[in-house]
Scaffold this active site. Structure first.
Site, PDB file in Angstrom:
ATOM      1  N   ASP A  75     -10.933 -81.834  24.531  1.00  0.00           N
ATOM      2  CA  ASP A  75     -12.172 -82.401  24.004  1.00  0.00           C
ATOM      3  C   ASP A  75     -12.362 -82.053  22.530  1.00  0.00           C
ATOM      4  OD1 ASP A  75     -12.847 -79.752  24.259  1.00  0.00           O
ATOM      5  OD2 ASP A  75     -14.492 -80.064  25.664  1.00  0.00           O
ATOM      6  N   GLY A  76     -11.903 -80.843  22.139  1.00  0.00           N
ATOM      7  CA  GLY A  76     -11.970 -80.480  20.729  1.00  0.00           C
ATOM      8  C   GLY A  76     -11.033 -81.316  19.873  1.00  0.00           C
ATOM      9  N   ASP A  94     -20.560 -78.832  27.201  1.00  0.00           N
ATOM     10  CA  ASP A  94     -19.314 -78.141  27.492  1.00  0.00           C
ATOM     11  C   ASP A  94     -19.583 -76.804  28.191  1.00  0.00           C
ATOM     12  OD1 ASP A  94     -16.345 -77.909  27.121  1.00  0.00           O
ATOM     13  OD2 ASP A  94     -16.939 -76.171  25.942  1.00  0.00           O
ATOM     14  N   ASP A  98     -18.709 -75.964  32.080  1.00  0.00           N
ATOM     15  CA  ASP A  98     -17.813 -74.834  32.350  1.00  0.00           C
ATOM     16  C   ASP A  98     -18.321 -74.027  33.536  1.00  0.00           C
ATOM     17  OD1 ASP A  98     -16.012 -75.416  30.381  1.00  0.00           O
ATOM     18  OD2 ASP A  98     -16.718 -73.878  28.969  1.00  0.00           O
TER      19      ASP A  98
END
Length: 207
Positions: A75-76, A94, A98
């Site tokens: 995603d980064g 995010d 998590d």
């Protein structure tokens, strides 16, 4: 005791970023953003853990979850290649997802032990789940109060590595490795909670 929670990921991130960049570029080209990647990774983790672990497919479950955990890095990459970088909403999403993924992994293992009548290990794994949640909560609450809590023995990357490695090797027939891993995680996570509470207490005394 100060502890660099990202030390392990710092070693792996450059190599993994190079590997994931072509996939990230393909996703950006199809209009898929980083938040969608985060959601897909979490959904895949939840389904794999809650479907495969209770049925005893530990090795396959651990392998699939490892793939989906890499979406934390992907995603980064997608955010960078898309030219938007990270956003406040993306960071919140995010972190929240998590916690969902972590809960699913340990819930799946709890169901695995319950299905086999091993109430002791189900309890130990529940302790891993609760203590792991407290580790994250302690840090978030401290930061919300303007303090820090970046200390401790077992941060999320370490907990995931121990849980998934122990689960995989148990799935391929290595004896005692999963119970050992759960006992280790329960102890390490509990110690981490105590370390963070003490760290925050010391900051409040110095203020």
């Amino acid at each position: 005791m100060a502890y660099d929670r990202t030390a392990m990921l710092k070693l792996l991130r450059p190599a993994m970023t190079r590997i994931l960049t072509p996939l990230g570029r393909a996703l950006v080209g199809r209009g898929i953003g980083p938040n969608a990647v985060t959601a897909i990774g979490t959904l895949g983790t939840v389904i794999s853990a809650l479907l495969l672990f209770p049925l005893g497919h530990l090795a396959w479950g651990a392998l699939l979850i490892t793939v989906f955990v890499l979406f934390d890095l992907l995603d980064g990459v997608v955010a960078r290649l898309g030219g938007k970088g990270g956003t406040t909403w993306g960071a919140f999403l995010d972190s929240t997802l998590d916690r969902v993924a972590d809960a699913a992994i340990f819930a799946g293992l709890i169901l695995y032990f319950v299905a086999r009548g091993d109430t002791l290990m189900a309890g130990v794994t529940l302790a891993c789940l609760v203590a792991g949640s407290l580790v994250s909560y302690a840090k978030a609450r401290a930061e919300g109060l303007g303090l820090t809590a970046d200390v401790g023995l077992a941060e999320r990357p370490e907990r995931l590595v121990v849980a998934l490695v122990a689960t995989f090797f148990s799935g391929v027939g290595v004896p005692y490795v999963l119970p050992l891993g759960m006992w280790l995680l329960a102890a390490a996570s509990t110690i981490t909670v105590v370390q963070r509470v003490v760290h925050v207490y010391r900051q409040t005394r110095e203020a």
